[in-house]
Design a protein around this motif. Sequence first.
Motif, mmCIF file in Angstrom:
data_model
loop_
_atom_site.group_PDB
_atom_site.id
_atom_site.type_symbol
_atom_site.label_atom_id
_atom_site.label_comp_id
_atom_site.label_asym_id
_atom_site.label_seq_id
_atom_site.Cartn_x
_atom_site.Cartn_y
_atom_site.Cartn_z
ATOM 1 N N TYR A 53 0.849 -1.191 0.000
ATOM 2 C CA TYR A 53 0.000 0.000 0.000
ATOM 3 C C TYR A 53 0.883 1.237 0.000
ATOM 4 O O TYR A 53 2.015 1.209 0.452
ATOM 5 N N THR A 54 0.346 2.331 -0.505
ATOM 6 C CA THR A 54 1.103 3.575 -0.586
ATOM 7 C C THR A 54 1.252 4.243 0.773
ATOM 8 O O THR A 54 2.295 4.810 1.076
ATOM 9 N N THR A 55 0.211 4.139 1.600
ATOM 10 C CA THR A 55 0.253 4.781 2.915
ATOM 11 C C THR A 55 -0.112 3.777 4.000
ATOM 12 O O THR A 55 -0.722 2.735 3.724
ATOM 13 N N VAL A 56 0.236 4.102 5.217
ATOM 14 C CA VAL A 56 -0.118 3.259 6.364
ATOM 15 C C VAL A 56 -1.636 3.230 6.524
ATOM 16 O O VAL A 56 -2.223 2.195 6.839
ATOM 17 N N LYS A 57 -2.289 4.361 6.275
ATOM 18 C CA LYS A 57 -3.751 4.427 6.403
ATOM 19 C C LYS A 57 -4.423 3.417 5.463
ATOM 20 O O LYS A 57 -5.342 2.704 5.857
ATOM 21 N N GLU A 58 -3.959 3.332 4.218
ATOM 22 C CA GLU A 58 -4.512 2.350 3.275
ATOM 23 C C GLU A 58 -4.262 0.923 3.758
ATOM 24 O O GLU A 58 -5.114 0.051 3.622
ATOM 25 N N ARG A 64 -7.475 -4.437 -0.604
ATOM 26 C CA ARG A 64 -6.455 -4.707 -1.617
ATOM 27 C C ARG A 64 -6.856 -4.204 -2.998
ATOM 28 O O ARG A 64 -6.021 -3.868 -3.805
ATOM 29 N N HIS A 65 -8.153 -4.144 -3.275
ATOM 30 C CA HIS A 65 -8.612 -3.661 -4.580
ATOM 31 C C HIS A 65 -8.364 -2.158 -4.734
ATOM 32 O O HIS A 65 -8.281 -1.655 -5.851
ATOM 33 N N ALA A 66 -8.241 -1.444 -3.639
ATOM 34 C CA ALA A 66 -8.012 -0.002 -3.684
ATOM 35 C C ALA A 66 -6.529 0.348 -3.809
ATOM 36 O O ALA A 66 -6.191 1.496 -4.100
ATOM 37 N N SER A 67 -5.652 -0.596 -3.617
ATOM 38 C CA SER A 67 -4.220 -0.337 -3.719
ATOM 39 C C SER A 67 -3.833 -0.053 -5.168
ATOM 40 O O SER A 67 -4.337 -0.698 -6.092
ATOM 41 N N GLU A 68 -2.950 0.914 -5.370
ATOM 42 C CA GLU A 68 -2.501 1.203 -6.731
ATOM 43 C C GLU A 68 -1.689 0.047 -7.317
ATOM 44 O O GLU A 68 -1.458 -0.018 -8.519
ATOM 45 N N TRP A 69 -1.267 -0.879 -6.491
ATOM 46 C CA TRP A 69 -0.452 -2.010 -6.932
ATOM 47 C C TRP A 69 -1.296 -3.237 -7.274
ATOM 48 O O TRP A 69 -0.770 -4.242 -7.741
#
Length: 113
Positions: A53-58, A64-69
Amino acid sequence: MKNFLVSTALPFATCIALAVPAFSQSGPNDEWNGKPRVFAVNALTPHVTSMPYTTVKEAVVGDRHASEWYQSLSGKWKFYHVDKPAQRNNDFYKDNYDVSGWDEIPVPSSWQL
């Protein structure tokens, strides 16, 4: 009682002794010969699925579907079945390889069906 155990155990032990060599024989390219012990060829070792994830909050939310990765592999995939490994073409991965005659299957699915 003793005769019963001997008469029962002896045929059982004989069956086991005869079956073990049949299952232990293997040769090169046995992945398609119906050997149940071969279940992965050129596969990665098992591992825990993790998602960056890009941030700790994410990461705390854990979607996992919201992760840019995140990248879904679901969809239509080209599929070509051969009866023997010798019939496969080892150049299928090349960019200019013609797969226009291949079937398409939905992923995820069971290709055996």
